[in-house]
Design an enzyme around this catalytic site. Sequence first.
Site, PDB file in Angstrom:
ATOM      1  N   LYS A 125       0.832  -1.206   0.000  1.00 41.17           N
ATOM      2  CA  LYS A 125       0.000   0.000   0.000  1.00 41.17           C
ATOM      3  C   LYS A 125       0.865   1.255   0.000  1.00 41.17           C
ATOM      4  O   LYS A 125       0.553   2.241  -0.671  1.00 41.17           O
ATOM      5  CB  LYS A 125      -0.946  -0.036   1.199  1.00 41.17           C
ATOM      6  CG  LYS A 125      -2.029  -1.113   1.043  1.00 41.17           C
ATOM      7  CD  LYS A 125      -2.681  -1.537   2.342  1.00 41.17           C
ATOM      8  CE  LYS A 125      -3.632  -2.697   2.099  1.00 41.17           C
ATOM      9  NZ  LYS A 125      -4.196  -3.268   3.341  1.00 41.17           N
ATOM     10  N   ASP A 182     -10.822   3.029   4.042  1.00 35.32           N
ATOM     11  CA  ASP A 182     -10.848   1.572   3.883  1.00 35.32           C
ATOM     12  C   ASP A 182     -12.264   1.013   4.020  1.00 35.32           C
ATOM     13  O   ASP A 182     -12.496  -0.180   3.838  1.00 35.32           O
ATOM     14  CB  ASP A 182      -9.915   0.922   4.912  1.00 35.32           C
ATOM     15  CG  ASP A 182      -9.492  -0.486   4.524  1.00 35.32           C
ATOM     16  OD1 ASP A 182      -9.488  -0.795   3.319  1.00 35.32           O
ATOM     17  OD2 ASP A 182      -9.149  -1.271   5.419  1.00 35.32           O
ATOM     18  N   GLN A 196      -4.548  -2.061   9.670  1.00 37.97           N
ATOM     19  CA  GLN A 196      -4.345  -3.342   8.996  1.00 37.97           C
ATOM     20  C   GLN A 196      -4.982  -4.485   9.790  1.00 37.97           C
ATOM     21  O   GLN A 196      -4.731  -4.642  10.976  1.00 37.97           O
ATOM     22  CB  GLN A 196      -2.854  -3.610   8.791  1.00 37.97           C
ATOM     23  CG  GLN A 196      -2.559  -4.891   8.041  1.00 37.97           C
ATOM     24  CD  GLN A 196      -3.104  -4.911   6.628  1.00 37.97           C
ATOM     25  OE1 GLN A 196      -3.007  -3.930   5.905  1.00 37.97           O
ATOM     26  NE2 GLN A 196      -3.691  -6.026   6.226  1.00 37.97           N
TER      27      GLN A 196
END
Length: 298
Positions: free
Chosen positions: A68, A135, A112
């Site tokens: 990322k 996200d 994450q």
Amino acid sequence: MSSASNTTEPSTEQKSATLLDGKALAKQIEQSLSQRVATLKDKTGRTPILATILVGADPASATYVRMKGNACKRIGMDSIKVELPSETTTEQLKAKIDELNNNPDVHGILLQHPVPAHIDERACFEQIDLAKDVDGVTCLGFGRMSMGEAAYGSCTPQGIMHLLAHYDIELSGKQAVVVGRSPILGKPMAMMLLNANCTVTICHSRTEDLQAHVQRADIVVGAVGVPELIKAEWIKPGAVVVDAGFHPTDNGGVGDIEMTGVADIASAYTPVPGGVGPMTINTLIRQTVEAAEKAAGL
């Protein structure tokens, strides 16, 4: 005179399936994102920033975070990598998220998944400011998306929708079967397809007679996290097959759908790898650019 020579036999040749190439599309989108980032820098003097939070030392998670960060670099964005020890508490993680929420230079926040088991992951997801939830992991974001309101969608299903739109896959009125019910993949995928006027069935690992559900699907999305759970012989001729799973093997990897022979059955399908995966990261980066543009009033 025989008329046999003038008789044309109907063609039984199957039209080749469309390969839904997420890798190629992601590369194409990155070019336009680079231009948007350059415009942002020119007009505001500020660079879009994605903050990634990694708790613990899980090798796979570390790899994803690095990928990322590399995607950010490719389009001229910056990234802040926050690494926390595995013994970090829920409250400590929430406090770190608040720091990022209150930092005007940070436009997107990624926690994450997964975090260590002792941390309340859902509570930490909910701590992320909606404006920075690039996200698509908060309940508020999911609810707004489900209701057709403005929100950043969960990156994998949002990436899938972008891929289907790019290839002009007809969705309205189609029977869609989503195999999987996770909060950041199966459930939002089902809602996005429903909002696109599909008739949606959600299945999972405990669904009885899964084969029967898959066999009637015009669109099949494998999102259950079980290697090749969905068999190629279950696929309806002409269906669109989307595999959101990835499981490493000695030969590279497989998805949640048995892909051998699918190209001869489906009308379109995603490869594994190179289909859904690149679109997931691409969507994260795209939504961070959008967040930066909104923060700048552009």
